[in-house]
Design a protein around this motif. Structure first.
Motif, PDB file in Angstrom:
ATOM      1  N   UNK A  38      -7.613   8.722  -6.972  1.00  0.00           N
ATOM      2  CA  UNK A  38      -7.233   9.030  -8.344  1.00  0.00           C
ATOM      3  C   UNK A  38      -6.201  10.146  -8.450  1.00  0.00           C
ATOM      4  N   UNK A  39      -6.006  10.907  -7.378  1.00  0.00           N
ATOM      5  CA  UNK A  39      -4.999  11.972  -7.441  1.00  0.00           C
ATOM      6  C   UNK A  39      -3.586  11.434  -7.264  1.00  0.00           C
ATOM      7  N   UNK A  40      -3.474  10.235  -6.707  1.00  0.00           N
ATOM      8  CA  UNK A  40      -2.170   9.674  -6.375  1.00  0.00           C
ATOM      9  C   UNK A  40      -1.889   8.422  -7.199  1.00  0.00           C
ATOM     10  N   UNK A  41      -0.610   8.079  -7.288  1.00  0.00           N
ATOM     11  CA  UNK A  41      -0.203   6.754  -7.747  1.00  0.00           C
ATOM     12  C   UNK A  41       0.104   5.965  -6.482  1.00  0.00           C
ATOM     13  N   UNK A  42      -0.708   4.971  -6.191  1.00  0.00           N
ATOM     14  CA  UNK A  42      -0.537   4.227  -4.941  1.00  0.00           C
ATOM     15  C   UNK A  42      -0.805   2.747  -5.190  1.00  0.00           C
ATOM     16  N   UNK A  43      -0.008   1.916  -4.543  1.00  0.00           N
ATOM     17  CA  UNK A  43      -0.204   0.475  -4.659  1.00  0.00           C
ATOM     18  C   UNK A  43       0.444  -0.225  -3.476  1.00  0.00           C
ATOM     19  N   UNK A  44      -0.072  -1.415  -3.187  1.00  0.00           N
ATOM     20  CA  UNK A  44       0.463  -2.259  -2.121  1.00  0.00           C
ATOM     21  C   UNK A  44       1.272  -3.380  -2.761  1.00  0.00           C
ATOM     22  N   UNK A  45       2.474  -3.629  -2.253  1.00  0.00           N
ATOM     23  CA  UNK A  45       3.246  -4.821  -2.606  1.00  0.00           C
ATOM     24  C   UNK A  45       3.216  -5.747  -1.397  1.00  0.00           C
ATOM     25  N   UNK A  46       2.905  -7.033  -1.616  1.00  0.00           N
ATOM     26  CA  UNK A  46       2.785  -7.941  -0.477  1.00  0.00           C
ATOM     27  C   UNK A  46       3.137  -9.362  -0.877  1.00  0.00           C
ATOM     28  N   UNK A  47       3.585 -10.142   0.095  1.00  0.00           N
ATOM     29  CA  UNK A  47       3.825 -11.566  -0.096  1.00  0.00           C
ATOM     30  C   UNK A  47       2.747 -12.340   0.648  1.00  0.00           C
TER      31      UNK A  47
ATOM     32  N   UNK B 244       5.466   3.340   2.726  1.00  0.00           N
ATOM     33  CA  UNK B 244       4.978   3.131   4.085  1.00  0.00           C
ATOM     34  C   UNK B 244       5.119   1.661   4.456  1.00  0.00           C
ATOM     35  N   UNK B 245       5.834   1.419   5.557  1.00  0.00           N
ATOM     36  CA  UNK B 245       6.113   0.064   6.013  1.00  0.00           C
ATOM     37  C   UNK B 245       5.472  -0.164   7.374  1.00  0.00           C
ATOM     38  N   UNK B 246       4.965  -1.366   7.631  1.00  0.00           N
ATOM     39  CA  UNK B 246       4.318  -1.623   8.927  1.00  0.00           C
ATOM     40  C   UNK B 246       5.342  -1.687  10.053  1.00  0.00           C
TER      41      UNK B 246
ATOM     42  N   UNK C 216       3.429 -10.007   7.587  1.00  0.00           N
ATOM     43  CA  UNK C 216       4.261  -8.858   7.936  1.00  0.00           C
ATOM     44  C   UNK C 216       5.007  -8.276   6.737  1.00  0.00           C
ATOM     45  N   UNK C 217       4.928  -8.927   5.583  1.00  0.00           N
ATOM     46  CA  UNK C 217       5.708  -8.500   4.424  1.00  0.00           C
ATOM     47  C   UNK C 217       4.823  -7.745   3.437  1.00  0.00           C
ATOM     48  N   UNK C 218       4.683  -6.460   3.690  1.00  0.00           N
ATOM     49  CA  UNK C 218       3.949  -5.624   2.741  1.00  0.00           C
ATOM     50  C   UNK C 218       4.424  -4.184   2.857  1.00  0.00           C
ATOM     51  N   UNK C 219       4.191  -3.438   1.807  1.00  0.00           N
ATOM     52  CA  UNK C 219       4.566  -2.025   1.765  1.00  0.00           C
ATOM     53  C   UNK C 219       3.532  -1.283   0.936  1.00  0.00           C
ATOM     54  N   UNK C 220       3.271  -0.051   1.329  1.00  0.00           N
ATOM     55  CA  UNK C 220       2.352   0.818   0.598  1.00  0.00           C
ATOM     56  C   UNK C 220       3.171   1.922  -0.063  1.00  0.00           C
ATOM     57  N   UNK C 221       3.255   1.879  -1.390  1.00  0.00           N
ATOM     58  CA  UNK C 221       3.967   2.914  -2.146  1.00  0.00           C
ATOM     59  C   UNK C 221       2.988   4.010  -2.522  1.00  0.00           C
TER      60      UNK C 221
END
Length: 500
Positions: free
Chosen positions: A405-414, A477-479, A418-423
């Motif tokens: 809850x302290x952060x704004x964080x989300x995963x974008x993925x297809x 963050x990218x894998x 191998x296609x994902x990112x953690x913002x």
């Protein structure tokens, strides 16, 4: 006409939009506004001209202060836009009009002579397409200029068929104007002839510009036109050119509207981020607003939302965040990482400053010595990431607010492992260290995630990572698939398995 139900052109989801206010972007041919005035432009009563290095002056005459930008100037600057990496040019109006913003149109079929000619426009479209980019044009169908010949005729002749093109309250002096402005009388789309003239007819305004090669339209004040009319506009455009897009400006929540058009220029997410920055929303409230987008809209509608950093209607970002400069990268990062199409207002990529209209419409600064290099580096990197990372263009979103809850964080993925990112965004003044469990199948143990900005690496362990976010830090963050090359969730199995 049957309403279409398809999702519309998918190329919009891959775009980075660059908005140009033609009068303030560039003058072609090495000329100046004073040269152009010598040719007979900007000579109407009330017109003033200013040199390119001057600033717009607020006041009653601000809409008739001219700097001389034109279509030829835009064409000459296309190499700059190519280098920047944008791929969809959005032009605000350039039609015949008495003002510099040209939303009060006098003739929808004519390029304002100070901006150039129809030939200049067609050359610009051809050059944009040759550069591998597309172009959409802004059009205000809700209202016209009070100098429009049709309105003039309607006021002169009570028997004119054009009288019903408008809504007169007390003929001929009182009529419905946009937001009460008498200089912009609203069109009466309850009249089928108005619909035919501007939208559906063989010689309509929309058909005319599609014949000139534009790739779509941005409809000004779409919420004033209404959903049924926006559906008709979208269906008409799609019937003429299935690959063209219709985008509408909607100030409020885009739900419902997103089903009536291919894309929505919405202020909802931008307003939520600004409300948080100003202290009117806490992190929980901001999370809720983001959930309104990712949790309530279908994916294709999320991907068609225009995430605007600024526009000709709002103060520029550097000025807007003058009291919160440490949150600049957070705001820019959200515009690029969150679902939707990032829209860059001319000059924002170089940190141009400017308060409310007209100060936000200053001439483009072309000397690199005038640029904010930190801002430019930030935009360059995000545009590059948008080009390289498919998940940022068309990926689904997993919000993680229920576990950090302290952060704004989300995963974008297809759909590809191998296609994902953690913002990750820390919008607070305190460092945050949190163990974060990721509800995502492809963050396997020993995989390293690397921040696309700082190069910092974080190791995944049993579906979790330990994040250490500095105050106001933004990270993507990218894998790094090289860290476990023998591991895959999508290995091809070419031989049948035999159970003995």
């Amino acid at each position: 006409m049957q309403h279409t139900t398809g999702h519309g052109p998918q190329w919009l989801h891959n775009a980075v939009i660059y908005q140009i206010f033609p009068e303030r972007f560039a003058i072609g041919g090495g000329r100046t506004v004073h040269d152009k005035r010598g040719d007979g432009f900007y000579t109407a009563e009330g017109d003033t001209v200013s040199s390119w290095d001057e600033l717009p002056q607020p006041g009653w005459g601000q809409n008739q202060q001219f700097f001389g930008g034109d279509l030829a100037g835009i064409r000459e600057r296309l190499p700059y836009l190519q280098e920047l990496g944008v791929n969809l040019i959005y032009l605000t109006p350039f039609y015949a009009s008495p003002t510099n913003h040209r939303y009060d149109t006098v003739d929808y079929f004519t390029v304002d002579p100070a901006s150039g000619s129809l030939e200049d426009f067609c050359l610009l479209v051809e050059a944009i397409h040759a550069c591998g980019m597309r172009i959409i044009i802004d059009i205000a169908l809700n209202h016209v200029s009070d100098r429009h010949p049709v309105f003039q005729e309607a006021c002169r002749n009570p028997e004119s068929r054009y009288r019903d093109f408008f809504s007169f309250l007390s003929y001929p002096d009182r009529y419905v104007g946009w937001y009460g402005y008498p200089s912009m009388p609203e069109l009466n789309f309850a009249n089928p002839e108005v619909v035919d003239t501007f939208i559906t007819g063989e010689e309509s305004v929309l058909r005319f510009w599609l014949r000139q090669g534009v790739d779509g339209f941005r409809l000004d004040t779409a919420n004033d036109l209404g959903m049924p009319l926006m559906r008709l506009i979208r269906d008409t455009v799609r019937e003429i050119n299935p690959d063209a897009v219709v985008i509408g400006e909607v100030s409020q929540y885009p739900g419902g509207w997103a089903a009536a058009m291919d894309g929505v220029q919405t202020y909802y997410m931008r307003s939520a981020v600004l409300s948080f920055i100003r202290g009117n929303l806490d992190v929980t409230g901001l999370h809720a607003a983001l959930s309104d987008i990712t949790g309530r809209l279908p994916l294709h509608q999320q991907l068609g939302l225009l995430n605007q950093i600024g526009s000709h209607d709002s103060p520029r970002l550097r000025t807007l965040l003058a009291d919160h400069p440490h949150l600049y990268s957070f705001f820019v990062g959200m515009m690029f990482a969150f679902p939707g199409v990032p829209m860059v207002y001319y000059g924002e990529e170089n940190g141009m400053q400017g308060g409310p209209d007209p100060l936000n419409r200053a001439p483009m600064r072309w000397e690199p010595s005038d640029w904010d290099q930190d801002a430019r580096s930030l935009f360059d990197r995000w545009i590059q990431l948008r080009q390289e990372r498919r998940e940022l263009r068309c990926g689904r979103t997993i919000l993680l607010h229920d576990r950090c809850r302290e952060l704004i964080a989300f995963i974008r993925h297809t759909e590809h492992p191998d296609e994902y990112a953690l913002a990750v965004f820390n919008p607070t003044s305190a460092p945050v260290r949190v163990q974060l469990m990721l509800p995502f199948a492809h963050t396997h143990s020993q995989l390293m995630l690397e921040d696309a900005f700082s190069g910092t690496r974080v190791e995944c362990r049993a579906g979790g990572i330990t994040l250490e976010a500095a105050p106001y830090q933004s990270a993507l963050l990218l894998p790094d698939m090289r860290t476990k090359p023998d591991y895959s969730f999508s290995k091809p199995w070419h031989a049948e398995l035999t159970v003995q």
